[in-house]
Design a protein around this motif. Sequence first.
Motif, PDB file in Angstrom:
ATOM      1  N   TYR A 182     -19.266 -10.739   4.291  1.00 52.12           N
ATOM      2  CA  TYR A 182     -18.667 -11.308   3.075  1.00 52.12           C
ATOM      3  C   TYR A 182     -18.256 -10.208   2.099  1.00 52.12           C
ATOM      4  O   TYR A 182     -17.292 -10.350   1.359  1.00 52.12           O
ATOM      5  N   MET A 183     -19.008  -9.115   2.114  1.00 49.29           N
ATOM      6  CA  MET A 183     -18.619  -7.986   1.265  1.00 49.29           C
ATOM      7  C   MET A 183     -17.311  -7.371   1.778  1.00 49.29           C
ATOM      8  O   MET A 183     -16.422  -7.040   0.986  1.00 49.29           O
ATOM      9  N   LEU A 184     -17.193  -7.252   3.116  1.00 49.90           N
ATOM     10  CA  LEU A 184     -15.936  -6.727   3.683  1.00 49.90           C
ATOM     11  C   LEU A 184     -14.778  -7.657   3.332  1.00 49.90           C
ATOM     12  O   LEU A 184     -13.656  -7.217   3.081  1.00 49.90           O
ATOM     13  N   ALA A 185     -15.057  -8.965   3.312  1.00 51.77           N
ATOM     14  CA  ALA A 185     -14.006  -9.952   3.012  1.00 51.77           C
ATOM     15  C   ALA A 185     -13.601  -9.917   1.545  1.00 51.77           C
ATOM     16  O   ALA A 185     -12.515 -10.360   1.191  1.00 51.77           O
ATOM     17  N   GLY A 186     -14.518  -9.430   0.687  1.00 49.64           N
ATOM     18  CA  GLY A 186     -14.253  -9.452  -0.752  1.00 49.64           C
ATOM     19  C   GLY A 186     -14.812 -10.712  -1.411  1.00 49.64           C
ATOM     20  O   GLY A 186     -14.545 -10.984  -2.577  1.00 49.64           O
ATOM     21  N   ILE A 187     -15.595 -11.483  -0.629  1.00 48.02           N
ATOM     22  CA  ILE A 187     -16.174 -12.718  -1.163  1.00 48.02           C
ATOM     23  C   ILE A 187     -17.398 -12.383  -2.016  1.00 48.02           C
ATOM     24  O   ILE A 187     -17.668 -13.021  -3.021  1.00 48.02           O
ATOM     25  N   GLU A 188     -18.147 -11.371  -1.591  1.00 52.36           N
ATOM     26  CA  GLU A 188     -19.400 -10.974  -2.249  1.00 52.36           C
ATOM     27  C   GLU A 188     -19.254  -9.512  -2.685  1.00 52.36           C
ATOM     28  O   GLU A 188     -18.905  -8.671  -1.845  1.00 52.36           O
ATOM     29  N   PRO A 189     -19.476  -9.186  -3.960  1.00 51.17           N
ATOM     30  CA  PRO A 189     -19.312  -7.784  -4.368  1.00 51.17           C
ATOM     31  C   PRO A 189     -20.530  -6.939  -3.974  1.00 51.17           C
ATOM     32  O   PRO A 189     -21.653  -7.446  -4.001  1.00 51.17           O
ATOM     33  N   PRO A 190     -20.332  -5.665  -3.618  1.00 47.70           N
ATOM     34  CA  PRO A 190     -21.506  -4.816  -3.378  1.00 47.70           C
ATOM     35  C   PRO A 190     -22.216  -4.533  -4.697  1.00 47.70           C
ATOM     36  O   PRO A 190     -21.580  -4.569  -5.763  1.00 47.70           O
ATOM     37  N   THR A 191     -23.519  -4.265  -4.630  1.00 45.20           N
ATOM     38  CA  THR A 191     -24.249  -3.867  -5.841  1.00 45.20           C
ATOM     39  C   THR A 191     -23.849  -2.443  -6.215  1.00 45.20           C
ATOM     40  O   THR A 191     -23.652  -2.113  -7.379  1.00 45.20           O
ATOM     41  N   SER A 192     -23.726  -1.596  -5.195  1.00 44.31           N
ATOM     42  CA  SER A 192     -23.145  -0.267  -5.420  1.00 44.31           C
ATOM     43  C   SER A 192     -22.431   0.162  -4.144  1.00 44.31           C
ATOM     44  O   SER A 192     -22.611  -0.435  -3.090  1.00 44.31           O
ATOM     45  N   GLY A 193     -21.616   1.203  -4.264  1.00 39.26           N
ATOM     46  CA  GLY A 193     -20.843   1.663  -3.109  1.00 39.26           C
ATOM     47  C   GLY A 193     -19.435   1.085  -3.161  1.00 39.26           C
ATOM     48  O   GLY A 193     -19.083   0.354  -4.093  1.00 39.26           O
TER      49      GLY A 193
ATOM     50  N   THR B  12     -24.826  -0.807  -1.090  1.00 36.08           N
ATOM     51  CA  THR B  12     -26.117  -1.474  -1.245  1.00 36.08           C
ATOM     52  C   THR B  12     -25.845  -2.875  -1.766  1.00 36.08           C
ATOM     53  O   THR B  12     -24.817  -3.132  -2.395  1.00 36.08           O
ATOM     54  N   LYS B  13     -26.787  -3.771  -1.447  1.00 33.36           N
ATOM     55  CA  LYS B  13     -26.682  -5.121  -1.983  1.00 33.36           C
ATOM     56  C   LYS B  13     -28.068  -5.640  -2.282  1.00 33.36           C
ATOM     57  O   LYS B  13     -28.957  -5.579  -1.429  1.00 33.36           O
ATOM     58  N   SER B  14     -28.278  -6.085  -3.492  1.00 29.34           N
ATOM     59  CA  SER B  14     -29.540  -6.759  -3.782  1.00 29.34           C
ATOM     60  C   SER B  14     -29.249  -8.073  -4.493  1.00 29.34           C
ATOM     61  O   SER B  14     -28.250  -8.205  -5.203  1.00 29.34           O
ATOM     62  N   PHE B  15     -30.118  -9.037  -4.219  1.00 27.66           N
ATOM     63  CA  PHE B  15     -30.034 -10.332  -4.884  1.00 27.66           C
ATOM     64  C   PHE B  15     -31.221 -10.450  -5.834  1.00 27.66           C
ATOM     65  O   PHE B  15     -32.331 -10.052  -5.475  1.00 27.66           O
ATOM     66  N   PRO B  16     -31.020 -11.006  -7.017  1.00 21.65           N
ATOM     67  CA  PRO B  16     -32.162 -11.173  -7.920  1.00 21.65           C
ATOM     68  C   PRO B  16     -33.128 -12.213  -7.361  1.00 21.65           C
ATOM     69  O   PRO B  16     -32.697 -13.230  -6.821  1.00 21.65           O
ATOM     70  N   SER B  17     -34.415 -11.926  -7.406  1.00 16.18           N
ATOM     71  CA  SER B  17     -35.409 -12.947  -7.059  1.00 16.18           C
ATOM     72  C   SER B  17     -36.360 -13.059  -8.263  1.00 16.18           C
ATOM     73  O   SER B  17     -36.170 -12.360  -9.256  1.00 16.18           O
ATOM     74  N   LYS B  18     -37.392 -13.918  -8.159  1.00 14.80           N
ATOM     75  CA  LYS B  18     -38.230 -14.221  -9.334  1.00 14.80           C
ATOM     76  C   LYS B  18     -38.788 -12.958  -9.989  1.00 14.80           C
ATOM     77  O   LYS B  18     -38.683 -12.753 -11.181  1.00 14.80           O
ATOM     78  N   LYS B  19     -39.414 -12.086  -9.150  1.00 16.62           N
ATOM     79  CA  LYS B  19     -40.122 -10.952  -9.733  1.00 16.62           C
ATOM     80  C   LYS B  19     -39.254  -9.712  -9.842  1.00 16.62           C
ATOM     81  O   LYS B  19     -39.319  -8.965 -10.804  1.00 16.62           O
ATOM     82  N   GLN B  20     -38.458  -9.464  -8.785  1.00 20.55           N
ATOM     83  CA  GLN B  20     -37.695  -8.225  -8.759  1.00 20.55           C
ATOM     84  C   GLN B  20     -36.409  -8.452  -7.968  1.00 20.55           C
ATOM     85  O   GLN B  20     -36.247  -9.512  -7.361  1.00 20.55           O
TER      86      GLN B  20
END
Length: 264
Positions: free
Chosen positions: A59-70, A18-26
């Motif tokens: 980017y997650m496969l590359a290791g540039i961006e970490p997964p939120t979980s998994g 899973t991947k989530s990015f923080p936004s203003k509300k949630q």
Amino acid sequence: MEQSGNLDNSKMSCRNLTKSFPSKKQNFLILDGISFDVRENEFLVLFGPGQCGKTTLLYMLAGIEPPTSGEIRHGGKQVLEPDSSRAVVYQTMALFSWLTVKGNVEFGPKARGVSKERRERDTQHFIDLVGLTGFENSYPIQLSGGMKQRVGIARAYCNNPDVLLMDEPFGHLDAQTRYMMQESLEKIWQNEKRTVVFVTNNIEEAIFLADRIILLSNCPSRICAEYDIALPRPRSVMDPEFLRLRKEITAAMDRVVDKEGGQP
Ligand SMILES: Nc1ncnc2c1ncn2[C@@H]1O[C@H](COP(=O)(O)OP(=O)(O)OP(=O)(O)O)[C@@H](O)[C@H]1O
Ligand SMILES: [Mg+2]
């Protein structure tokens, strides 16, 4: 639907990403429970609508961006950071403008301290392979868009990666150049077999290149189908089986896009 399980010839594996990015509300959930394997030497295409999270997943496969979980594994080892064993060809080609074609292609091996002799040999081999012989001393500004993408592909190959990760490398090219580049990439891949994960939102490109297509849904993205493409290579867009697959996958994509999925 059933997703790929552990395979003996699996080169990379993703489990429950899973991947989530923080936004203003949630937190903004982009990817939701993605699991698949990448098989040794396969040409795997990740196909999905615009903004569904394809680049983020790559980017997650590359290791540039970490997964939120998994978890992501490459050769059994958890992917925690970028590594030269995974080369990325970016959506917008970022060549070093102050370096020549040769300078760009040999950049990675040079930084890693590969011997001059080996570097020179590999650099020329991959420049020749992508059809840029004679342009070794040209600068990026002197090259067309297609030629720049060729440099990007040669640069990625020259790192001798175990896995090549390509993010819509032909997305910004005109239709004719794009088609030429697809043919060219297929030839290169046949010559220098490598495990490739290729992102696109172009159905013909996907069917032309893929051994297997994974269809992603609208954001938050899930895997909604997988297609094994067994057509002989090189493929023709006029082949009735090609046309049938295009119809089938386009219909599946339309269903995906029609569904409510976006977030504010
Ligand atoms: N670093 C980030 N911070 C916040 N949101 C992000 C970040 N990176 C991506 N996003 C958001 O995640 C969503 C998916 O983006 P991503 O670029 O992965 O999609 P994509 O499928 O590659 O899109 P495209 O088809 O335009 O290439 C978008 O809504 C984007 O705005
Ligand atoms: Mg993208």
